[in-house]
Design a protein around this motif. Structure first.
Motif, PDB file in Angstrom:
ATOM      1  N   LYS A  57       1.751  72.890 -36.661  1.00 36.29           N
ATOM      2  CA  LYS A  57       1.485  71.853 -37.678  1.00 36.29           C
ATOM      3  C   LYS A  57       2.563  70.781 -37.636  1.00 36.29           C
ATOM      4  N   GLY A  58       3.833  71.239 -37.626  1.00 35.58           N
ATOM      5  CA  GLY A  58       4.943  70.291 -37.635  1.00 35.58           C
ATOM      6  C   GLY A  58       4.954  69.427 -36.380  1.00 35.58           C
ATOM      7  N   THR A  59       4.717  70.043 -35.239  1.00 30.82           N
ATOM      8  CA  THR A  59       4.708  69.305 -33.965  1.00 30.82           C
ATOM      9  C   THR A  59       3.647  68.204 -34.021  1.00 30.82           C
ATOM     10  N   GLN A  60       2.463  68.537 -34.492  1.00 31.51           N
ATOM     11  CA  GLN A  60       1.371  67.556 -34.525  1.00 31.51           C
ATOM     12  C   GLN A  60       1.603  66.505 -35.613  1.00 31.51           C
ATOM     13  N   SER A  88       6.220  67.327 -45.298  1.00 29.37           N
ATOM     14  CA  SER A  88       6.351  68.758 -45.002  1.00 29.37           C
ATOM     15  C   SER A  88       7.105  69.434 -46.140  1.00 29.37           C
ATOM     16  N   THR A  89       6.419  70.325 -46.847  1.00 35.64           N
ATOM     17  CA  THR A  89       7.086  71.011 -47.961  1.00 35.64           C
ATOM     18  C   THR A  89       8.218  71.907 -47.427  1.00 35.64           C
ATOM     19  N   GLY A  90       7.995  72.518 -46.267  1.00 38.84           N
ATOM     20  CA  GLY A  90       9.045  73.361 -45.685  1.00 38.84           C
ATOM     21  C   GLY A  90      10.309  72.539 -45.415  1.00 38.84           C
ATOM     22  N   PHE A 149      12.105  71.700 -48.653  1.00 39.78           N
ATOM     23  CA  PHE A 149      12.889  72.837 -49.172  1.00 39.78           C
ATOM     24  C   PHE A 149      14.154  73.044 -48.345  1.00 39.78           C
ATOM     25  N   ARG A 150      14.029  72.908 -47.030  1.00 46.08           N
ATOM     26  CA  ARG A 150      15.220  73.134 -46.172  1.00 46.08           C
ATOM     27  C   ARG A 150      16.282  72.066 -46.412  1.00 46.08           C
ATOM     28  N   GLU A 151      15.827  70.863 -46.830  1.00 48.91           N
ATOM     29  CA  GLU A 151      16.815  69.806 -47.112  1.00 48.91           C
ATOM     30  C   GLU A 151      17.706  70.161 -48.296  1.00 48.91           C
ATOM     31  N   GLY A 207      10.762  84.773 -46.539  1.00 45.57           N
ATOM     32  CA  GLY A 207       9.443  84.564 -45.932  1.00 45.57           C
ATOM     33  C   GLY A 207       8.324  84.488 -46.961  1.00 45.57           C
ATOM     34  N   MET A 208       8.677  84.586 -48.250  1.00 45.42           N
ATOM     35  CA  MET A 208       7.670  84.486 -49.321  1.00 45.42           C
ATOM     36  C   MET A 208       7.482  83.020 -49.709  1.00 45.42           C
ATOM     37  N   LEU A 209       6.616  82.769 -50.703  1.00 44.95           N
ATOM     38  CA  LEU A 209       6.323  81.393 -51.089  1.00 44.95           C
ATOM     39  C   LEU A 209       7.112  80.946 -52.316  1.00 44.95           C
ATOM     40  N   PRO A 251      -1.708  72.473 -49.245  1.00 43.37           N
ATOM     41  CA  PRO A 251      -1.491  73.624 -50.116  1.00 43.37           C
ATOM     42  C   PRO A 251      -1.456  74.935 -49.331  1.00 43.37           C
ATOM     43  N   ARG A 252      -0.888  75.950 -49.978  1.00 42.62           N
ATOM     44  CA  ARG A 252      -0.787  77.270 -49.348  1.00 42.62           C
ATOM     45  C   ARG A 252      -1.357  78.362 -50.226  1.00 42.62           C
ATOM     46  N   THR A 253      -1.805  78.004 -51.422  1.00 38.05           N
ATOM     47  CA  THR A 253      -2.420  78.987 -52.332  1.00 38.05           C
ATOM     48  C   THR A 253      -3.610  78.306 -53.001  1.00 38.05           C
ATOM     49  N   GLY A 276      11.075  81.702 -30.569  1.00 37.96           N
ATOM     50  CA  GLY A 276      11.641  80.832 -29.528  1.00 37.96           C
ATOM     51  C   GLY A 276      11.926  79.410 -30.007  1.00 37.96           C
ATOM     52  N   ARG A 277      11.599  79.109 -31.251  1.00 37.22           N
ATOM     53  CA  ARG A 277      11.777  77.723 -31.740  1.00 37.22           C
ATOM     54  C   ARG A 277      13.246  77.389 -31.964  1.00 37.22           C
ATOM     55  N   ARG A 278      13.625  76.185 -31.583  1.00 32.13           N
ATOM     56  CA  ARG A 278      14.953  75.639 -31.872  1.00 32.13           C
ATOM     57  C   ARG A 278      14.723  74.203 -32.344  1.00 32.13           C
ATOM     58  N   ILE A 311      11.547  69.284 -32.422  1.00 32.42           N
ATOM     59  CA  ILE A 311      11.290  70.723 -32.301  1.00 32.42           C
ATOM     60  C   ILE A 311      11.171  71.112 -30.828  1.00 32.42           C
ATOM     61  N   TYR A 312      11.914  72.151 -30.426  1.00 34.69           N
ATOM     62  CA  TYR A 312      11.865  72.661 -29.047  1.00 34.69           C
ATOM     63  C   TYR A 312      11.423  74.118 -29.068  1.00 34.69           C
ATOM     64  N   ASN A 313      11.270  74.672 -27.872  1.00 34.01           N
ATOM     65  CA  ASN A 313      10.983  76.093 -27.778  1.00 34.01           C
ATOM     66  C   ASN A 313      11.552  76.624 -26.464  1.00 34.01           C
ATOM     67  N   VAL A 367       6.707  88.965 -42.159  1.00 34.23           N
ATOM     68  CA  VAL A 367       6.438  88.721 -43.582  1.00 34.23           C
ATOM     69  C   VAL A 367       5.679  87.401 -43.746  1.00 34.23           C
ATOM     70  N   ARG A 368       6.093  86.373 -43.015  1.00 31.23           N
ATOM     71  CA  ARG A 368       5.440  85.054 -43.158  1.00 31.23           C
ATOM     72  C   ARG A 368       3.984  85.114 -42.706  1.00 31.23           C
ATOM     73  N   LEU A 369       3.716  85.873 -41.644  1.00 26.90           N
ATOM     74  CA  LEU A 369       2.331  85.975 -41.171  1.00 26.90           C
ATOM     75  C   LEU A 369       1.477  86.719 -42.200  1.00 26.90           C
ATOM     76  N   THR A 422      -4.155  76.431 -29.070  1.00 24.78           N
ATOM     77  CA  THR A 422      -3.505  77.200 -27.997  1.00 24.78           C
ATOM     78  C   THR A 422      -3.252  76.339 -26.765  1.00 24.78           C
ATOM     79  N   ARG A 423      -3.739  75.094 -26.790  1.00 20.26           N
ATOM     80  CA  ARG A 423      -3.578  74.236 -25.598  1.00 20.26           C
ATOM     81  C   ARG A 423      -2.225  73.518 -25.620  1.00 20.26           C
ATOM     82  N   GLU A 424      -2.010  72.645 -24.641  1.00 19.19           N
ATOM     83  CA  GLU A 424      -0.772  71.856 -24.584  1.00 19.19           C
ATOM     84  C   GLU A 424      -0.721  70.917 -25.798  1.00 19.19           C
TER      85      GLU A 424
HETATM   86  P1  AP5 Z   1       7.253  75.744 -43.224  1.00 22.64           P
HETATM   87  O1  AP5 Z   1       8.433  75.030 -42.715  1.00 22.64           O
HETATM   88  O2  AP5 Z   1       6.043  74.963 -43.595  1.00 22.64           O
HETATM   89  O3  AP5 Z   1       6.898  76.883 -42.159  1.00 22.64           O
HETATM   90  P2  AP5 Z   1       5.521  77.462 -41.628  1.00 22.64           P
HETATM   91  O4  AP5 Z   1       4.263  77.131 -42.302  1.00 22.64           O
HETATM   92  O5  AP5 Z   1       5.845  78.896 -41.523  1.00 22.64           O
HETATM   93  O6  AP5 Z   1       5.289  76.716 -40.343  1.00 22.64           O
HETATM   94  P3  AP5 Z   1       6.304  76.483 -39.235  1.00 22.64           P
HETATM   95  O7  AP5 Z   1       7.147  75.283 -39.512  1.00 22.64           O
HETATM   96  O8  AP5 Z   1       7.041  77.759 -38.933  1.00 22.64           O
HETATM   97  O9  AP5 Z   1       5.342  76.252 -37.983  1.00 22.64           O
HETATM   98  P4  AP5 Z   1       4.501  74.990 -37.548  1.00 22.64           P
HETATM   99  O10 AP5 Z   1       3.040  75.323 -37.656  1.00 22.64           O
HETATM  100  O11 AP5 Z   1       4.967  73.739 -38.199  1.00 22.64           O
HETATM  101  O12 AP5 Z   1       4.857  75.011 -36.005  1.00 22.64           O
HETATM  102  P5  AP5 Z   1       5.834  74.065 -35.146  1.00 22.64           P
HETATM  103  O13 AP5 Z   1       5.156  72.780 -34.852  1.00 22.64           O
HETATM  104  O14 AP5 Z   1       7.214  74.034 -35.712  1.00 22.64           O
HETATM  105  O15 AP5 Z   1       7.646  76.622 -44.478  1.00 22.64           O
HETATM  106  C1  AP5 Z   1       8.814  77.392 -44.516  1.00 22.64           C
HETATM  107  C2  AP5 Z   1       8.923  78.112 -45.853  1.00 22.64           C
HETATM  108  O16 AP5 Z   1       8.972  77.146 -46.939  1.00 22.64           O
HETATM  109  C3  AP5 Z   1       7.737  79.019 -46.221  1.00 22.64           C
HETATM  110  O17 AP5 Z   1       7.862  80.294 -45.639  1.00 22.64           O
HETATM  111  C4  AP5 Z   1       7.857  79.040 -47.757  1.00 22.64           C
HETATM  112  O18 AP5 Z   1       8.874  79.895 -48.187  1.00 22.64           O
HETATM  113  C5  AP5 Z   1       8.268  77.613 -48.088  1.00 22.64           C
HETATM  114  N1  AP5 Z   1       7.108  76.738 -48.321  1.00 22.64           N
HETATM  115  C6  AP5 Z   1       6.712  75.686 -47.553  1.00 22.64           C
HETATM  116  N2  AP5 Z   1       5.602  75.123 -48.067  1.00 22.64           N
HETATM  117  C7  AP5 Z   1       5.283  75.833 -49.181  1.00 22.64           C
HETATM  118  C8  AP5 Z   1       4.232  75.737 -50.125  1.00 22.64           C
HETATM  119  N3  AP5 Z   1       3.261  74.817 -50.026  1.00 22.64           N
HETATM  120  N4  AP5 Z   1       4.213  76.620 -51.156  1.00 22.64           N
HETATM  121  C9  AP5 Z   1       5.167  77.561 -51.279  1.00 22.64           C
HETATM  122  N5  AP5 Z   1       6.195  77.712 -50.403  1.00 22.64           N
HETATM  123  C10 AP5 Z   1       6.259  76.853 -49.360  1.00 22.64           C
HETATM  124  O19 AP5 Z   1       5.824  74.922 -33.790  1.00 22.64           O
HETATM  125  C11 AP5 Z   1       6.404  76.227 -33.741  1.00 22.64           C
HETATM  126  C12 AP5 Z   1       6.984  76.459 -32.325  1.00 22.64           C
HETATM  127  O20 AP5 Z   1       5.908  76.465 -31.370  1.00 22.64           O
HETATM  128  C13 AP5 Z   1       7.947  75.343 -31.866  1.00 22.64           C
HETATM  129  O21 AP5 Z   1       8.971  75.902 -31.105  1.00 22.64           O
HETATM  130  C14 AP5 Z   1       7.057  74.419 -30.980  1.00 22.64           C
HETATM  131  O22 AP5 Z   1       7.803  73.766 -29.975  1.00 22.64           O
HETATM  132  C15 AP5 Z   1       6.057  75.417 -30.400  1.00 22.64           C
HETATM  133  N6  AP5 Z   1       4.747  74.816 -30.196  1.00 22.64           N
HETATM  134  C16 AP5 Z   1       4.076  73.970 -31.041  1.00 22.64           C
HETATM  135  N7  AP5 Z   1       2.887  73.625 -30.522  1.00 22.64           N
HETATM  136  C17 AP5 Z   1       2.790  74.287 -29.326  1.00 22.64           C
HETATM  137  C18 AP5 Z   1       1.777  74.351 -28.315  1.00 22.64           C
HETATM  138  N8  AP5 Z   1       0.626  73.673 -28.445  1.00 22.64           N
HETATM  139  N9  AP5 Z   1       2.005  75.135 -27.239  1.00 22.64           N
HETATM  140  C19 AP5 Z   1       3.169  75.832 -27.108  1.00 22.64           C
HETATM  141  N10 AP5 Z   1       4.171  75.794 -28.019  1.00 22.64           N
HETATM  142  C20 AP5 Z   1       3.972  75.038 -29.123  1.00 22.64           C
END
Ligand code: AP5
Length: 221
Positions: free
Chosen positions: A15-18, A32-34, A37-39, A58-60, A89-91, A127-129, A137-139, A172-174, A200-202
């Motif tokens: 999601k973040g990458t796109q 990005s709500t995530g 929060f990290r800020e 890993g909870m909400l 939204p997430r809920t 693998g994310r960095r 975002i890297y991997n 836990v997050r999954l 799952t594609r590039e």
């Molecule tokens: P948040 O930061 O939103 O984390 P998330 O939903 O777990 O999603 P990620 O950021 O981990 O993944 P992404 O889908 O963005 O993937 P990315 O592009 O980075 O939330 C973190 C926390 O904040 C939550 O756990 C919760 O506590 C809280 N929170 C946030 N929003 C909330 C809400 N609405 N309500 C309550 N709490 C909330 O890619 C991941 C990796 O894969 C990278 O390394 C990337 O390089 C790689 N990658 C991406 N695309 C591809 C591809 N096509 N092929 C190969 N590799 C790829």
């Protein structure tokens, strides 16, 4: 046409990458709500401490608090037009809150699922960095930087691994996603507002489809 684009997907779906590509190439703000929060990581307030603890588990974060933040952020000038919600939204409660914001702003919601099977997600997350300077975002498995551990765009800056990207926290997050967020797919599908993208594609291939879904009629603020 003005709209609110909601990117839904499991942790690590991309999601973040796109969303970052939509922002840099089409000028659609990424909310990005995530990231918001990290800020809070350096703030020393009871609220920031509570949020840090929740993220690390890993909870909400509670719905009300999350929605207040989204409301405040989307009231800013750059969100006058279309914007992308990445991770909100997430809920079910948050989805209802977003309906009220959508009605208030007169922008329909368009949800896009970035669909990736669970077995791929763990490797992506562990693998994310990320770059603390620019958020790139890297991997280590799929998109390694030119110099291991350092940002291509800021070569002096060391990449970091998110505290919630350990194998244990990823599990836990999954589970949290399956339980709380996955039911939203039915909610948006039932009202004819869900599109699905094979994640799952590039990344560039996914982006092309993403752009064709949102790009043609988009108006930014
Ligand atoms: P948040 O930061 O939103 O984390 P998330 O939903 O777990 O999603 P990620 O950021 O981990 O993944 P992404 O889908 O963005 O993937 P990315 O592009 O980075 O939330 C973190 C926390 O904040 C939550 O756990 C919760 O506590 C809280 N929170 C946030 N929003 C909330 C809400 N609405 N309500 C309550 N709490 C909330 O890619 C991941 C990796 O894969 C990278 O390394 C990337 O390089 C790689 N990658 C991406 N695309 C591809 C591809 N096509 N092929 C190969 N590799 C790829």
């Amino acid at each position: 046409m003005l709209k609110i684009i909601v990117l839904i997907g499991a942790p690590g779906a991309g999601k973040g990458t796109q969303a970052r590509l939509l922002e840099s190439r089409l000028g659609i703000p990424q909310i990005s709500t995530g990231d918001m929060f990290r800020e809070m990581k350096d703030a020393d307030t009871p609220l920031a401490r509570e949020v840090r603890g929740i993220l690390a588990s890993g909870m909400l974060v509670p719905d009300e608090l999350t929605f207040e933040m989204v409301k405040a952020r989307t009231a800013r000038g750059d969100c006058k037009g279309t914007f992308v919600l990445d991770g909100f939204p997430r809920t079910a409660v948050q989805a209802r809150m977003l309906e009220s914001l959508s009605a208030q702003q007169g922008k329909p919601i368009e949800a896009i699922l970035v669909d990736v099977p669970a077995e791929i997600l763990e490797r992506r997350l562990t693998g994310r960095r990320s770059c603390p300077e620019c958020g790139e975002i890297y991997n280590i498995h799929f998109k390694a930087p030119e110099l291991a551990g350092f940002c291509d765009l800021h070569p002096e800056t060391e990449l970091f691994q998110r505290a919630d990207d350990t194998a244990e926290k990823v599990r836990v997050r999954l589970e949290t996603y399956e339980e709380n967020t996955k039911p939203l797919l039915e909610y948006y599908e039932g009202s004819g507002r869900l599109q699905r993208i094979d994640g799952t594609r590039e990344p560039e291939e996914i982006y092309k489809e993403m752009e064709s879904l949102v790009g043609s009629s988009v108006v930014v603020g």
